[in-house]
Design a protein around this motif. Structure first.
Motif, PDB file in Angstrom:
ATOM      1  N   GLN A 283       0.827  -1.204   0.000  1.00 54.59           N
ATOM      2  CA  GLN A 283       0.000   0.000   0.000  1.00 54.59           C
ATOM      3  C   GLN A 283       0.868   1.264   0.000  1.00 54.59           C
ATOM      4  O   GLN A 283       0.575   2.238  -0.710  1.00 54.59           O
ATOM      5  CB  GLN A 283      -0.918  -0.017   1.227  1.00 54.59           C
ATOM      6  CG  GLN A 283      -2.058   0.984   1.173  1.00 54.59           C
ATOM      7  CD  GLN A 283      -2.995   0.753   0.019  1.00 54.59           C
ATOM      8  OE1 GLN A 283      -2.982   1.502  -0.950  1.00 54.59           O
ATOM      9  NE2 GLN A 283      -3.816  -0.285   0.098  1.00 54.59           N
ATOM     10  N   LYS A 284       1.967   1.235   0.755  1.00 53.33           N
ATOM     11  CA  LYS A 284       2.886   2.377   0.797  1.00 53.33           C
ATOM     12  C   LYS A 284       3.547   2.600  -0.561  1.00 53.33           C
ATOM     13  O   LYS A 284       3.716   3.736  -1.004  1.00 53.33           O
ATOM     14  CB  LYS A 284       3.965   2.146   1.868  1.00 53.33           C
ATOM     15  CG  LYS A 284       3.492   2.406   3.286  1.00 53.33           C
ATOM     16  CD  LYS A 284       4.631   2.223   4.272  1.00 53.33           C
ATOM     17  CE  LYS A 284       4.165   2.474   5.707  1.00 53.33           C
ATOM     18  NZ  LYS A 284       5.260   2.251   6.677  1.00 53.33           N
TER      19      LYS A 284
ATOM     20  N   GLU B   4       1.018   4.125  -2.914  1.00 57.37           N
ATOM     21  CA  GLU B   4       0.768   5.527  -2.575  1.00 57.37           C
ATOM     22  C   GLU B   4       1.937   6.407  -3.031  1.00 57.37           C
ATOM     23  O   GLU B   4       1.731   7.523  -3.518  1.00 57.37           O
ATOM     24  CB  GLU B   4       0.558   5.675  -1.065  1.00 57.37           C
ATOM     25  CG  GLU B   4       0.330   7.096  -0.572  1.00 57.37           C
ATOM     26  CD  GLU B   4      -0.872   7.794  -1.184  1.00 57.37           C
ATOM     27  OE1 GLU B   4      -0.948   9.029  -1.078  1.00 57.37           O
ATOM     28  OE2 GLU B   4      -1.760   7.124  -1.783  1.00 57.37           O
TER      29      GLU B   4
ATOM     30  N   ARG C 297       1.565   6.893  -6.700  1.00 59.94           N
ATOM     31  CA  ARG C 297       0.452   7.815  -6.984  1.00 59.94           C
ATOM     32  C   ARG C 297       0.881   9.258  -6.745  1.00 59.94           C
ATOM     33  O   ARG C 297       0.621  10.143  -7.560  1.00 59.94           O
ATOM     34  CB  ARG C 297      -0.755   7.459  -6.111  1.00 59.94           C
ATOM     35  CG  ARG C 297      -2.050   8.176  -6.503  1.00 59.94           C
ATOM     36  CD  ARG C 297      -3.203   7.694  -5.647  1.00 59.94           C
ATOM     37  NE  ARG C 297      -3.096   8.204  -4.300  1.00 59.94           N
ATOM     38  CZ  ARG C 297      -3.597   9.372  -3.888  1.00 59.94           C
ATOM     39  NH1 ARG C 297      -4.249  10.142  -4.727  1.00 59.94           N
ATOM     40  NH2 ARG C 297      -3.457   9.766  -2.645  1.00 59.94           N
ATOM     41  N   GLN C 298       1.569   9.501  -5.627  1.00 63.33           N
ATOM     42  CA  GLN C 298       2.018  10.851  -5.305  1.00 63.33           C
ATOM     43  C   GLN C 298       3.032  11.349  -6.336  1.00 63.33           C
ATOM     44  O   GLN C 298       3.037  12.534  -6.696  1.00 63.33           O
ATOM     45  CB  GLN C 298       2.643  10.886  -3.898  1.00 63.33           C
ATOM     46  CG  GLN C 298       1.645  10.715  -2.772  1.00 63.33           C
ATOM     47  CD  GLN C 298       0.587  11.802  -2.739  1.00 63.33           C
ATOM     48  OE1 GLN C 298       0.820  12.956  -3.152  1.00 63.33           O
ATOM     49  NE2 GLN C 298      -0.598  11.467  -2.253  1.00 63.33           N
TER      50      GLN C 298
ATOM     51  N   SER D 208      -4.133   4.049  -9.081  1.00 64.68           N
ATOM     52  CA  SER D 208      -5.256   4.295  -8.157  1.00 64.68           C
ATOM     53  C   SER D 208      -6.181   3.080  -8.079  1.00 64.68           C
ATOM     54  O   SER D 208      -6.676   2.732  -7.005  1.00 64.68           O
ATOM     55  CB  SER D 208      -6.051   5.526  -8.599  1.00 64.68           C
ATOM     56  OG  SER D 208      -5.257   6.690  -8.514  1.00 64.68           O
TER      57      SER D 208
ATOM     58  N   GLN E 257      -4.525   0.556  -5.969  1.00 70.08           N
ATOM     59  CA  GLN E 257      -4.662   0.951  -4.563  1.00 70.08           C
ATOM     60  C   GLN E 257      -6.044   0.605  -4.022  1.00 70.08           C
ATOM     61  O   GLN E 257      -6.183   0.081  -2.917  1.00 70.08           O
ATOM     62  CB  GLN E 257      -4.425   2.458  -4.426  1.00 70.08           C
ATOM     63  CG  GLN E 257      -3.036   2.813  -3.968  1.00 70.08           C
ATOM     64  CD  GLN E 257      -2.939   4.277  -3.605  1.00 70.08           C
ATOM     65  OE1 GLN E 257      -3.087   5.150  -4.463  1.00 70.08           O
ATOM     66  NE2 GLN E 257      -2.683   4.558  -2.360  1.00 70.08           N
TER      67      GLN E 257
ATOM     68  N   GLN F 122      -9.474   3.119   6.324  1.00 73.22           N
ATOM     69  CA  GLN F 122      -9.311   2.478   5.018  1.00 73.22           C
ATOM     70  C   GLN F 122     -10.508   2.756   4.114  1.00 73.22           C
ATOM     71  O   GLN F 122     -10.345   3.018   2.919  1.00 73.22           O
ATOM     72  CB  GLN F 122      -9.124   0.973   5.194  1.00 73.22           C
ATOM     73  CG  GLN F 122      -7.749   0.590   5.741  1.00 73.22           C
ATOM     74  CD  GLN F 122      -7.655  -0.886   6.072  1.00 73.22           C
ATOM     75  OE1 GLN F 122      -8.654  -1.532   6.373  1.00 73.22           O
ATOM     76  NE2 GLN F 122      -6.455  -1.425   6.025  1.00 73.22           N
TER      77      GLN F 122
ATOM     78  N   ILE G 211     -10.209   6.352   2.882  1.00 76.88           N
ATOM     79  CA  ILE G 211      -9.170   6.472   1.854  1.00 76.88           C
ATOM     80  C   ILE G 211      -9.696   5.945   0.523  1.00 76.88           C
ATOM     81  O   ILE G 211      -9.503   6.563  -0.533  1.00 76.88           O
ATOM     82  CB  ILE G 211      -7.887   5.712   2.273  1.00 76.88           C
ATOM     83  CG1 ILE G 211      -7.209   6.406   3.450  1.00 76.88           C
ATOM     84  CG2 ILE G 211      -6.908   5.622   1.101  1.00 76.88           C
ATOM     85  CD1 ILE G 211      -6.095   5.592   4.092  1.00 76.88           C
ATOM     86  N   LYS G 212     -10.353   4.790   0.567  1.00 77.17           N
ATOM     87  CA  LYS G 212     -10.894   4.199  -0.663  1.00 77.17           C
ATOM     88  C   LYS G 212     -11.936   5.128  -1.289  1.00 77.17           C
ATOM     89  O   LYS G 212     -11.973   5.315  -2.515  1.00 77.17           O
ATOM     90  CB  LYS G 212     -11.511   2.842  -0.356  1.00 77.17           C
ATOM     91  CG  LYS G 212     -11.999   2.126  -1.619  1.00 77.17           C
ATOM     92  CD  LYS G 212     -12.622   0.780  -1.319  1.00 77.17           C
ATOM     93  CE  LYS G 212     -13.199   0.171  -2.593  1.00 77.17           C
ATOM     94  NZ  LYS G 212     -13.847  -1.121  -2.361  1.00 77.17           N
TER      95      LYS G 212
ATOM     96  N   LEU H 235     -10.167   7.881  -3.058  1.00 80.63           N
ATOM     97  CA  LEU H 235      -9.539   7.373  -4.283  1.00 80.63           C
ATOM     98  C   LEU H 235     -10.545   7.244  -5.417  1.00 80.63           C
ATOM     99  O   LEU H 235     -10.256   7.589  -6.565  1.00 80.63           O
ATOM    100  CB  LEU H 235      -8.898   6.009  -4.021  1.00 80.63           C
ATOM    101  CG  LEU H 235      -7.487   5.992  -3.447  1.00 80.63           C
ATOM    102  CD1 LEU H 235      -7.073   4.568  -3.122  1.00 80.63           C
ATOM    103  CD2 LEU H 235      -6.487   6.605  -4.414  1.00 80.63           C
TER     104      LEU H 235
END
Length: 406
Positions: free
Chosen positions: A27-28, A31, A34-35, A79, A82, A178, A181-182, A185
């Motif tokens: 997940q990290k 992310e 994505r960033q 995304s 993720q 979570q 966050i989803k 996204l």
């Protein structure tokens, strides 16, 4: 049998911890990707705003659109990965919550039974009578041990309930985070998809213009390709000359296409190689608009051109900096082209192309991050592009593999 059961429980617990750690690590990574893509889009938008008063050619606009489409498609892909990963994490957490609730219920039921039993025999008098009714001292001692063990067991049950309750609360909070966050996204992905549709529509409109006057634009692209090929040949010639001169100096008269290195040069090359994927960028701000390797032609999708450089779109008057320490081998001045700087790093050479100013000269010792000049800005389009390539001996490398991802 009991030892075997305990062993299985321990193995399952260790596997669960390892699995959770791997999921969080994944997940990290997603992310971070994505960033990085969001940063890339932000930088390109910022550079485009700085040049909005300038008129770009249709070909340049198509190249911009192609770049944006590629980045947005990658962003949507990451995304989605993720979101799928979060769905798996949420499902796993829901299973854990169900298990913890069942365990908590069992603990509370056991504890309630103990409390009732303890209450029925809680008086000190009953405990004393329990001890005094012993047949002998040994039996009395065992009964005293039992009373103490029972107290410890009660205490442990109470602690277990407290820990399980805290674990449950923590998982519930994690699950809520979570889900949030989803949700974000999903909303962001919808926005990116709309932007992608807009970019694709713009690309289609521009391609219609190109097809209306295909000969004109094909000639424009062909001319650019010929100029690039001419520069490629000149750089390759200079690389071969550098290898021959270096090897001759070392007493080697035959050329194998590889540098014969001194101990110091070997150490420098090894340091350069150990920093693959970690080299600083040649500019402080920029995005890779033109990639290395085989790329389809804009005017004819059946044709592929082989590019040996990457081109980084950056800000006006951007300082160009050495990606690693080394020595300036050559300042290239080519007819009808902007100058380039070649820096040697043992058996590796980095080339900085399309420069407007040069601050160094052949033979200069260079440190990592040292400014070697400025990138050229096209006056008509307002765009600043820096060409960058990496050689190992006489073979080009994909520069993207060498530069830091940050």
């Amino acid at each position: 049998m009991r030892l075997q059961s305990i062993f299985i429980i321990v193995i399952v617990a260790l596997f669960s911890v390892s699995f959770v750690s791997a999921q969080r690590s994944k997940q990290k990574q997603l992310e971070a990707k994505r960033q990085s893509l969001l940063k890339e889009i932000s930088q390109l938008n910022s550079l485009n705003r700085a040049n909005k008063t300038k008129e770009k050619s249709v070909v340049s606009q198509v190249e911009d659109a192609n770049y944006k489409i590629r980045v947005r498609q990658n962003l949507i892909k990451v995304s989605n990965e993720q979101a799928n990963q979060l769905t798996r994490d949420i499902n796993n957490n829901q299973k854990k919550i169900t298990q913890l609730r069942n365990q908590l219920k069992e603990l509370k039921d056991d504890y309630a039974k103990m409390v009732v039993k303890s209450y029925k025999s809680k008086s000190e008098q009953s405990k004393v009578m329990f001890l005094l009714s012993s047949d002998n001292f040994k039996q009395a001692y065992k009964r005293l041990q039992y009373i103490n063990q029972y107290k410890e067991y009660q205490k442990k049950q109470a602690e277990d309930i407290k820990v399980k309750t805290q674990d449950l609360q923590k998982l519930n909070l994690e699950l809520a985070e979570q889900k949030e966050i989803k949700k974000k996204l999903v909303v962001e992905n919808r926005k990116v998809k709309k932007e992608l549709e807009f970019e694709m529509k713009m690309q289609q409109d521009l391609m219609v213009l190109i097809r209306k006057d295909i000969k004109k634009y094909a000639a424009e692209i062909s001319k650019k390709r010929q100029e690039a090929d001419r520069i490629d040949k000149e750089i390759n010639r200079l690389i071969r000359e550098a290898i021959v001169a270096s090897n001759k100096k070392a007493g080697k008269t035959t050329s194998t296409g590889k540098f014969v290195l001194t101990p110091a040069a070997k150490k420098l090359a090894a340091n350069f190689e150990s920093n693959k994927g970690k080299l600083r960028w040649p500019v402080d701000r920029g995005v890779i608009k033109s990639k290395y390797g085989l790329q389809r032609s804009i005017t004819d999708r059946t044709v592929k051109n082989n590019y040996r450089s990457i081109y980084i779109s950056t800000e006006k008057n951007a300082n160009v900096k050495a990606v690693f320490k080394g020595e300036v081998y050559k300042i290239m001045v080519i007819k009808n082209a902007n100058p380039a700087v070649m820096i040697s790093h043992g058996s590796y050479i980095t080339v900085y192309m399309n420069m407007s100013k040069i601050n160094v000269k052949s033979g200069d010792k260079i440190e990592t991050g040292q400014t070697i000049g400025e990138a050229f800005t096209n006056k008509s389009s307002g765009e600043t592009l820096l060409g960058f390539r990496v050689y190992k001996n006489d073979a080009t490398q994909n520069p993207e593999y060498w530069l830091s991802k940050n």
